[in-house]
Design a protein around this motif. Structure first.
Motif, PDB file in Angstrom:
ATOM      1  N   GLY A 151       0.874  -1.431  -0.148  1.00 53.40           N
ATOM      2  CA  GLY A 151      -0.020   0.111   0.076  1.00 53.40           C
ATOM      3  C   GLY A 151       0.756   1.242  -0.179  1.00 53.40           C
ATOM      4  N   HIS A 152       2.078   1.143   0.344  1.00 57.47           N
ATOM      5  CA  HIS A 152       2.997   2.530   0.206  1.00 57.47           C
ATOM      6  C   HIS A 152       3.441   2.702  -1.004  1.00 57.47           C
ATOM      7  CE1 HIS A 152       3.386   3.187   4.536  1.00 57.47           C
ATOM      8  NE2 HIS A 152       2.917   1.915   4.866  1.00 57.47           N
ATOM      9  N   VAL A 153       3.860   3.793  -1.036  1.00 54.78           N
ATOM     10  CA  VAL A 153       4.381   4.331  -2.522  1.00 54.78           C
ATOM     11  C   VAL A 153       5.977   4.556  -2.252  1.00 54.78           C
ATOM     12  CG1 VAL A 153       4.595   6.153  -4.378  1.00 54.78           C
ATOM     13  CG2 VAL A 153       2.258   5.290  -3.442  1.00 54.78           C
ATOM     14  N   TRP A 154       6.726   4.075  -3.211  1.00 53.14           N
ATOM     15  CA  TRP A 154       8.162   4.402  -3.119  1.00 53.14           C
ATOM     16  C   TRP A 154       8.530   5.023  -4.111  1.00 53.14           C
ATOM     17  CZ3 TRP A 154      12.005   1.927   0.341  1.00 53.14           C
ATOM     18  CH2 TRP A 154      11.343   1.426   1.709  1.00 53.14           C
ATOM     19  N   LEU A 155       9.688   5.845  -4.287  1.00 46.58           N
ATOM     20  CA  LEU A 155      10.547   6.170  -5.417  1.00 46.58           C
ATOM     21  C   LEU A 155      11.540   5.532  -5.435  1.00 46.58           C
ATOM     22  CD1 LEU A 155      11.099   8.484  -7.693  1.00 46.58           C
ATOM     23  CD2 LEU A 155      12.036   9.980  -5.889  1.00 46.58           C
TER      24      LEU A 155
ATOM     25  N   PRO B  46      10.850   5.833   0.649  1.00 43.10           N
ATOM     26  CA  PRO B  46       9.167   5.638   0.888  1.00 43.10           C
ATOM     27  C   PRO B  46       8.644   7.063   0.963  1.00 43.10           C
ATOM     28  CG  PRO B  46      10.344   5.089   2.792  1.00 43.10           C
ATOM     29  CD  PRO B  46      11.605   5.287   2.021  1.00 43.10           C
ATOM     30  N   PHE B  47       7.589   7.298   0.310  1.00 44.75           N
ATOM     31  CA  PHE B  47       6.905   8.373   0.079  1.00 44.75           C
ATOM     32  C   PHE B  47       6.011   8.307   1.750  1.00 44.75           C
ATOM     33  CE2 PHE B  47       2.850  10.581  -0.044  1.00 44.75           C
ATOM     34  CZ  PHE B  47       3.082  11.949   0.039  1.00 44.75           C
ATOM     35  N   GLY B  48       5.884   9.482   2.453  1.00 50.42           N
ATOM     36  CA  GLY B  48       5.157   9.447   3.405  1.00 50.42           C
ATOM     37  C   GLY B  48       5.497   9.631   4.978  1.00 50.42           C
ATOM     38  N   ASP B  49       5.055  10.105   5.935  1.00 48.72           N
ATOM     39  CA  ASP B  49       5.469  10.326   7.231  1.00 48.72           C
ATOM     40  C   ASP B  49       5.532   8.658   7.849  1.00 48.72           C
ATOM     41  OD1 ASP B  49       5.554  12.705   6.807  1.00 48.72           O
ATOM     42  OD2 ASP B  49       3.505  13.221   7.756  1.00 48.72           O
ATOM     43  N   ARG B  50       6.205   8.501   8.734  1.00 53.83           N
ATOM     44  CA  ARG B  50       6.617   7.143   9.390  1.00 53.83           C
ATOM     45  C   ARG B  50       6.789   7.449  10.876  1.00 53.83           C
ATOM     46  NH1 ARG B  50       8.139   2.839   6.006  1.00 53.83           N
ATOM     47  NH2 ARG B  50       7.278   3.250   3.859  1.00 53.83           N
TER      48      ARG B  50
ATOM     49  N   PRO C 207       7.772  13.885   3.034  1.00 50.70           N
ATOM     50  CA  PRO C 207       6.626  14.056   3.973  1.00 50.70           C
ATOM     51  C   PRO C 207       5.329  13.922   3.251  1.00 50.70           C
ATOM     52  CG  PRO C 207       7.883  16.130   3.942  1.00 50.70           C
ATOM     53  CD  PRO C 207       8.401  15.045   2.903  1.00 50.70           C
ATOM     54  N   GLY C 208       4.388  13.542   4.006  1.00 46.30           N
ATOM     55  CA  GLY C 208       3.090  13.357   3.470  1.00 46.30           C
ATOM     56  C   GLY C 208       2.156  12.229   4.199  1.00 46.30           C
ATOM     57  N   THR C 209       1.069  12.050   3.854  1.00 47.38           N
ATOM     58  CA  THR C 209       0.087  11.105   4.358  1.00 47.38           C
ATOM     59  C   THR C 209       0.571   9.712   3.338  1.00 47.38           C
ATOM     60  OG1 THR C 209      -1.707  12.644   4.720  1.00 47.38           O
ATOM     61  CG2 THR C 209      -2.223  10.071   4.508  1.00 47.38           C
ATOM     62  N   PRO C 210       0.817   8.776   4.391  1.00 49.87           N
ATOM     63  CA  PRO C 210       1.358   7.639   3.439  1.00 49.87           C
ATOM     64  C   PRO C 210       0.326   7.064   2.430  1.00 49.87           C
ATOM     65  CG  PRO C 210       1.742   7.373   5.474  1.00 49.87           C
ATOM     66  CD  PRO C 210       1.114   8.619   5.584  1.00 49.87           C
ATOM     67  N   GLY C 211       0.701   6.191   1.366  1.00 47.10           N
ATOM     68  CA  GLY C 211      -0.234   5.436   0.714  1.00 47.10           C
ATOM     69  C   GLY C 211      -0.665   6.428  -0.691  1.00 47.10           C
ATOM     70  N   PHE C 212      -1.257   5.432  -1.638  1.00 50.16           N
ATOM     71  CA  PHE C 212      -1.461   5.787  -2.937  1.00 50.16           C
ATOM     72  C   PHE C 212      -2.582   7.255  -2.849  1.00 50.16           C
ATOM     73  CE2 PHE C 212      -4.428   6.230  -6.649  1.00 50.16           C
ATOM     74  CZ  PHE C 212      -3.520   6.264  -7.382  1.00 50.16           C
TER      75      PHE C 212
END
Length: 196
Positions: free
Chosen positions: A149-153, A161-165, A173-178
């Motif tokens: 479910g996570h998006v990665w560059l 990984p994209f998103g906060d952890r 930073p951002g809300t994880p996921g698509f």
């Protein structure tokens, strides 16, 4: 899967946000439909994570405007610059990472052969390609493994990984996921990276 992220059922708020993003772009590709997605899932031994699955089935199966820079790919495609001589993509094999990996950190400690052996699955196991920002920068949606479910560059420098952890300072930073990734793109003018 990280806590707070439901990849099994589509949150109505995420679905509404994705519908709004796609509605703002007349170049959106028609939804693929349940039959096409179910057939793809059976062929590859996976189930697409939500809310991406609902998006592809009901909302839209690609967006020429992006995200990323060269457009959101239909779910079963690879970018033109992916290369024809690449190994087969094994979606049912778990994506091998759970945290960012910058290649140079380990490359000096590994032989070239060991390095290639570890990097190959990062590109080809457990993820769908969402698209490219050019210059070998590929966005992946993880479909199998702990990062489902996570998006990665993933690019020539590493995998991020994209998103906060929890407990980390995110590079993107951002809300994880698509849905969070698509919303970050739709906010236009915001960099993907924290320090840009």
């Amino acid at each position: 899967m990280m806590s707070g992220m439901n990849t099994e059922a589509c949150d109505p708020a995420e679905s509404a946000a994705l519908r709004e993003i796609f509605a703002a772009h007349p170049d959106a590709v028609e939804p693929a439909g349940e039959e096409a997605v179910t057939s793809f899932e059976a062929e590859h031994g996976i189930v697409l994570p939500e809310p991406y699955r609902t998006c592809v089935v009901e909302i839209g199966d690609g967006l020429l405007a992006g995200p990323p820079s060269y457009g959101l790919l239909p779910f079963a495609r690879t970018p033109r610059d992916w290369g024809a001589d690449r190994p087969e993509r094994l979606l049912a094999e778990p994506f091998p990472l759970t945290r960012a990996w910058l290649w140079e950190q380990d490359h000096e400690e590994l032989s070239d052969e060991e390095f290639e052996e570890r990097v190959g699955p990062v590109y080809d196991h457990g993820s769908l390609l969402l698209g490219t920002d050019g210059c070998g920068m590929y966005w992946h949606l993880v479909v199998t493994g702990p990062e489902r479910g996570h998006v990665w560059l993933i690019d020539e420098n590493g995998a991020i990984p994209f998103g906060d952890r929890p407990g980390t300072t995110p590079l993107m930073p951002g809300t994880p996921g698509f849905a969070g990734w698509a919303a970050r793109w739709a906010a236009r003018g915001r960099s993907w990276f924290k320090n840009d």
